[in-house]
Design a protein around this motif. Sequence first.
Motif, PDB file in Angstrom:
ATOM      1  N   GLY A   3     -27.351  42.975   0.559  1.00 21.02           N
ATOM      2  CA  GLY A   3     -28.618  43.314   1.204  1.00 21.02           C
ATOM      3  C   GLY A   3     -28.991  44.774   1.079  1.00 21.02           C
ATOM      4  N   MET A   4     -27.978  45.631   1.113  1.00 20.65           N
ATOM      5  CA  MET A   4     -28.265  47.057   1.079  1.00 20.65           C
ATOM      6  C   MET A   4     -28.926  47.470  -0.238  1.00 20.65           C
ATOM      7  SD  MET A   4     -25.604  49.788   2.564  1.00 20.65           S
ATOM      8  CE  MET A   4     -25.472  49.270   4.243  1.00 20.65           C
ATOM      9  N   ILE A   5     -28.448  46.871  -1.336  1.00 17.57           N
ATOM     10  CA  ILE A   5     -29.026  47.191  -2.644  1.00 17.57           C
ATOM     11  C   ILE A   5     -30.500  46.794  -2.665  1.00 17.57           C
ATOM     12  CG2 ILE A   5     -28.969  46.581  -5.090  1.00 17.57           C
ATOM     13  CD1 ILE A   5     -26.723  48.418  -4.457  1.00 17.57           C
ATOM     14  N   TRP A   6     -30.813  45.639  -2.079  1.00 14.20           N
ATOM     15  CA  TRP A   6     -32.211  45.195  -2.053  1.00 14.20           C
ATOM     16  C   TRP A   6     -33.074  46.129  -1.208  1.00 14.20           C
ATOM     17  CZ3 TRP A   6     -34.286  42.541  -5.584  1.00 14.20           C
ATOM     18  CH2 TRP A   6     -33.549  41.564  -6.258  1.00 14.20           C
ATOM     19  N   ILE A   7     -32.521  46.577  -0.074  1.00 14.56           N
ATOM     20  CA  ILE A   7     -33.268  47.526   0.768  1.00 14.56           C
ATOM     21  C   ILE A   7     -33.566  48.792  -0.026  1.00 14.56           C
ATOM     22  CG2 ILE A   7     -33.092  49.031   2.795  1.00 14.56           C
ATOM     23  CD1 ILE A   7     -31.448  46.752   4.116  1.00 14.56           C
ATOM     24  N   ILE A   8     -32.557  49.257  -0.793  1.00 15.39           N
ATOM     25  CA  ILE A   8     -32.756  50.470  -1.592  1.00 15.39           C
ATOM     26  C   ILE A   8     -33.828  50.237  -2.657  1.00 15.39           C
ATOM     27  CG2 ILE A   8     -31.643  52.029  -3.240  1.00 15.39           C
ATOM     28  CD1 ILE A   8     -29.027  51.638  -1.605  1.00 15.39           C
ATOM     29  N   ILE A   9     -33.783  49.061  -3.308  1.00 14.24           N
ATOM     30  CA  ILE A   9     -34.755  48.770  -4.367  1.00 14.24           C
ATOM     31  C   ILE A   9     -36.169  48.704  -3.786  1.00 14.24           C
ATOM     32  CG2 ILE A   9     -35.543  46.987  -5.981  1.00 14.24           C
ATOM     33  CD1 ILE A   9     -32.534  46.442  -6.557  1.00 14.24           C
ATOM     34  N   PHE A  10     -36.329  48.010  -2.653  1.00 15.86           N
ATOM     35  CA  PHE A  10     -37.662  47.944  -2.045  1.00 15.86           C
ATOM     36  C   PHE A  10     -38.092  49.314  -1.508  1.00 15.86           C
ATOM     37  CE2 PHE A  10     -36.890  43.312  -1.925  1.00 15.86           C
ATOM     38  CZ  PHE A  10     -38.081  42.916  -2.501  1.00 15.86           C
ATOM     39  N   GLY A  11     -37.133  50.071  -0.976  1.00 16.31           N
ATOM     40  CA  GLY A  11     -37.437  51.426  -0.517  1.00 16.31           C
ATOM     41  C   GLY A  11     -37.918  52.303  -1.668  1.00 16.31           C
ATOM     42  N   ALA A  12     -37.297  52.105  -2.845  1.00 12.93           N
ATOM     43  CA  ALA A  12     -37.697  52.874  -4.026  1.00 12.93           C
ATOM     44  C   ALA A  12     -39.098  52.468  -4.470  1.00 12.93           C
ATOM     45  CB  ALA A  12     -36.688  52.657  -5.150  1.00 12.93           C
ATOM     46  N   ALA A  13     -39.375  51.166  -4.434  1.00 15.11           N
ATOM     47  CA  ALA A  13     -40.709  50.690  -4.821  1.00 15.11           C
ATOM     48  C   ALA A  13     -41.767  51.247  -3.864  1.00 15.11           C
ATOM     49  CB  ALA A  13     -40.744  49.162  -4.827  1.00 15.11           C
ATOM     50  N   ALA A  14     -41.447  51.240  -2.553  1.00 13.22           N
ATOM     51  CA  ALA A  14     -42.384  51.765  -1.553  1.00 13.22           C
ATOM     52  C   ALA A  14     -42.628  53.252  -1.791  1.00 13.22           C
ATOM     53  CB  ALA A  14     -41.833  51.530  -0.145  1.00 13.22           C
ATOM     54  N   THR A  15     -41.563  53.965  -2.174  1.00 17.44           N
ATOM     55  CA  THR A  15     -41.690  55.403  -2.427  1.00 17.44           C
ATOM     56  C   THR A  15     -42.567  55.667  -3.648  1.00 17.44           C
ATOM     57  OG1 THR A  15     -39.528  55.776  -1.447  1.00 17.44           O
ATOM     58  CG2 THR A  15     -40.388  57.523  -2.844  1.00 17.44           C
ATOM     59  N   TYR A  16     -42.327  54.890  -4.717  1.00 11.07           N
ATOM     60  CA  TYR A  16     -43.153  55.069  -5.920  1.00 11.07           C
ATOM     61  C   TYR A  16     -44.619  54.791  -5.599  1.00 11.07           C
ATOM     62  CZ  TYR A  16     -44.631  55.026 -10.784  1.00 11.07           C
ATOM     63  OH  TYR A  16     -45.264  55.321 -11.966  1.00 11.07           O
TER      64      TYR A  16
END
Lengths: 99, 242
Positions: A3-16
């Motif tokens: 789950g943590m990896i997915w949170i990071i990926i979505f967090g990165a998408a939100a940041t971009y």
Amino acid sequence: MNGMIWIIIFGAAATYLTRIGGHLVLSRFDHVHPRVQAGLNAVPAAVLTTLVAPALIDAGPAEWSAIIFAAFVGLRAKLTGMFFASAVLLIVLRQIGFN
Amino acid sequence: MAEISLPAKPPGFLAGIVRALPVCAAVAPFGLLYGALAVDNGLSIFEATFMSAAIFGGASQMVGLQLFNGQVPGWLIVLSIFAVNFRHILYSAAIGPKLMHWPVWQRLAAWFLLTDPQFAESAKMAEQRPVPFTWYLGFGLALYLLWILESYLGARFGALIDDPEALGLDFMLPLYFFAMLYDFRARHPFFPIVIASAIGSIVAKLVVGSPWHVSIGALCGIAVAVIIGAPSEPPKPKERTT
């Protein structure tokens, strides 16, 4: 993937999205309502406060001293100096058992 | 054959790296701290490093860590990261028109690197001359690669700390956020926002519980700012000529 990896990926998408979004969206309007502008400007201070205030309620004398010290240092120094000076004080107070 | 250096020669990749060095020095301790705190908050070394490579936004990564405790739903962590990075929207709106001479793929890459120092330096340069892509890339990549390296080193050595409490690691994030918050104090109406968010978040934490106090408290502060409104500007003359 956990789950943590997915949170990071979505967090990165939100940041971009925030980094490209202003150009794509805000640049289409030639006028942003001043109240909307005021609300947007308030976001960082409002979010940061919610991360500090409850932590202060739960804290003790060592943490309160560090925060008060940081406020004094901050009158002269910038973020880096302010943070590290108060961090050192906190570590010293913890080491001598002042809490 | 010595190359004649013309004063008008646009700064390139190397000049970008050189310009980034002081910023790298200022950011380095935070990269290491981030890595150490990430491991202390339960991330693996890989996850800590991956987060830096994927997000590349120090403050939002710290906020993410604060919420990675297994109780906060994932979407709320993503929303908090979004909220902290929201200021980039203003940067991208301001710098976007200055980068229109680049091909689309260069702009798509450039948005990823648009951090606070990147914006500040690029905006400064754009007032003098067109910003060269190679200079922008040199500046941004220097910061980016160092940020990843520091996060890795911080995580690697942070994992060796066996008594994080004695080093105050559990209170480093609130202290760091307080320092960041303090930097905004000149921005009107700072104190009404802080007071509203503080009361809102403390009450919400007691009544509703964590993690909702973050969103509820932030909304209280934003609402106060909206009610107060923008600082009064002189009315703009109407420029409609058509």
